[in-house]
Motif scaffolding. Structure first.
Motif, PDB file in Angstrom:
ATOM      1  N   CYS A  64      14.642  -6.428 -14.823  1.00 16.46           N
ATOM      2  CA  CYS A  64      13.148  -6.554 -15.786  1.00 16.46           C
ATOM      3  C   CYS A  64      12.508  -7.462 -14.921  1.00 16.46           C
ATOM      4  O   CYS A  64      13.098  -8.134 -14.076  1.00 16.46           O
ATOM      5  CB  CYS A  64      13.429  -6.748 -17.056  1.00 16.46           C
ATOM      6  N   ALA A  65      11.188  -7.951 -15.417  1.00 13.71           N
ATOM      7  CA  ALA A  65      10.434  -9.152 -14.875  1.00 13.71           C
ATOM      8  C   ALA A  65      11.425 -10.469 -14.846  1.00 13.71           C
ATOM      9  O   ALA A  65      11.159 -11.132 -14.144  1.00 13.71           O
ATOM     10  CB  ALA A  65       9.232  -9.228 -15.478  1.00 13.71           C
ATOM     11  N   ARG A  66      12.119 -10.731 -15.702  1.00 13.61           N
ATOM     12  CA  ARG A  66      12.778 -11.925 -15.913  1.00 13.61           C
ATOM     13  C   ARG A  66      14.072 -12.032 -15.148  1.00 13.61           C
ATOM     14  O   ARG A  66      14.529 -13.072 -14.808  1.00 13.61           O
ATOM     15  CB  ARG A  66      12.996 -12.262 -17.516  1.00 13.61           C
ATOM     16  N   GLY A  67      14.579 -10.900 -14.525  1.00 15.98           N
ATOM     17  CA  GLY A  67      15.863 -10.970 -13.755  1.00 15.98           C
ATOM     18  C   GLY A  67      16.587  -9.786 -13.727  1.00 15.98           C
ATOM     19  O   GLY A  67      15.949  -8.801 -14.248  1.00 15.98           O
ATOM     20  N   ILE A  68      17.975  -9.907 -13.282  1.00 16.47           N
ATOM     21  CA  ILE A  68      18.726  -8.734 -13.231  1.00 16.47           C
ATOM     22  C   ILE A  68      19.934  -9.059 -14.138  1.00 16.47           C
ATOM     23  O   ILE A  68      20.492  -9.995 -14.251  1.00 16.47           O
ATOM     24  CB  ILE A  68      19.500  -8.662 -11.929  1.00 16.47           C
ATOM     25  N   ILE A  69      20.766  -7.930 -14.821  1.00 16.51           N
ATOM     26  CA  ILE A  69      21.779  -7.987 -15.430  1.00 16.51           C
ATOM     27  C   ILE A  69      22.767  -7.268 -14.859  1.00 16.51           C
ATOM     28  O   ILE A  69      22.528  -6.026 -14.529  1.00 16.51           O
ATOM     29  CB  ILE A  69      21.565  -7.478 -17.044  1.00 16.51           C
ATOM     30  N   LEU A  70      24.070  -7.719 -14.457  1.00 14.75           N
ATOM     31  CA  LEU A  70      25.024  -6.901 -13.840  1.00 14.75           C
ATOM     32  C   LEU A  70      26.420  -7.072 -14.858  1.00 14.75           C
ATOM     33  O   LEU A  70      26.562  -8.151 -15.262  1.00 14.75           O
ATOM     34  CB  LEU A  70      25.069  -6.976 -12.424  1.00 14.75           C
ATOM     35  N   SER A  71      27.296  -6.094 -14.651  1.00 15.36           N
ATOM     36  CA  SER A  71      28.739  -6.492 -15.119  1.00 15.36           C
ATOM     37  C   SER A  71      29.505  -6.964 -13.823  1.00 15.36           C
ATOM     38  O   SER A  71      29.815  -6.327 -13.032  1.00 15.36           O
ATOM     39  CB  SER A  71      29.273  -5.098 -15.438  1.00 15.36           C
ATOM     40  N   GLN A  72      29.542  -8.314 -13.793  1.00 13.46           N
ATOM     41  CA  GLN A  72      30.430  -8.872 -12.785  1.00 13.46           C
ATOM     42  C   GLN A  72      31.966  -8.470 -12.911  1.00 13.46           C
ATOM     43  O   GLN A  72      32.553  -8.334 -13.851  1.00 13.46           O
ATOM     44  CB  GLN A  72      30.267 -10.391 -12.786  1.00 13.46           C
TER      45      GLN A  72
END
Length: 126
Positions: A64-72
Motif C-alpha cells: 500500500c502507500a505506507r509500505g510493504i508487508i511480507l512473510s519473512q
C-alpha cells in the motif's frame, strides 16, 4: 520506490537460518519488479532490499502507500517495511543449489610410505 523491472540480480545465502528451503551457498536468481504492487501476487517469493542495506527474503503479502508487508522466512514472522525505507523488490525466478565437490586426498609417494595405495584401498574395502 525505484523501477528496476529490467534488473536481474543474484543473492548467495550465507546463513543456516532458512534451512531446509535455502541452504548456505545456494544462490537465488532475482528479477527486479516495477514500482507498485500491481505485478506481484500474494504468495510470490521475493527479496526486498532497503536503503539501509538490509535484504529480506520472504513471501509477498500486500503493498500500500505506507509500505510493504511480507512473510519473512528467517525468522518466520510477518514484517512491515515502511515506504520511507525505499524498498526495492525482486521476484525469485530461480535457485542454484550449492553442491560441494569432494576431492579424495592423494597419498604422496615417499620413501617412508611402506604401504601402497592398493594396500590402503584393500584395508578399507574389507
Amino acid at each position: 520506490m525505484t523501477d528496476n523491472s529490467h534488473a536481474f540480480s543474484r543473492i548467495t545465502i550465507t546463513t543456516t537460518d532458512m534451512e531446509p528451503r535455502f541452504c548456505p551457498g545456494d544462490t537465488l536468481i532475482l528479477q527486479g519488479l516495477p514500482s507498485g504492487g500491481d505485478a506481484i501476487r500474494p504468495g510470490t517469493e521475493i527479496a526486498c532490499t532497503t536503503r539501509d542495506g538490509n535484504t529480506l527474503i520472504g513471501q509477498f503479502l500486500h503493498q500500500c502507500a505506507r509500505g510493504i508487508i511480507l512473510s519473512q522466512i528467517s525468522p518466520l514472522k510477518i514484517t512491515f517495511i515502511p515506504a520511507d525505507h525505499e524498498p526495492i523488490l525482486y521476484r525469485a525466478i530461480g535457485l542454484e543449489r550449492y553442491s560441494p565437490t569432494l576431492i579424495a586426498p592423494q597419498i604422496p609417494p615417499n620413501s617412508q610410505n611402506t604401504k601402497s595405495q592398493n594396500d590402503i584401498y584393500n584395508a578399507f574395502s574389507r
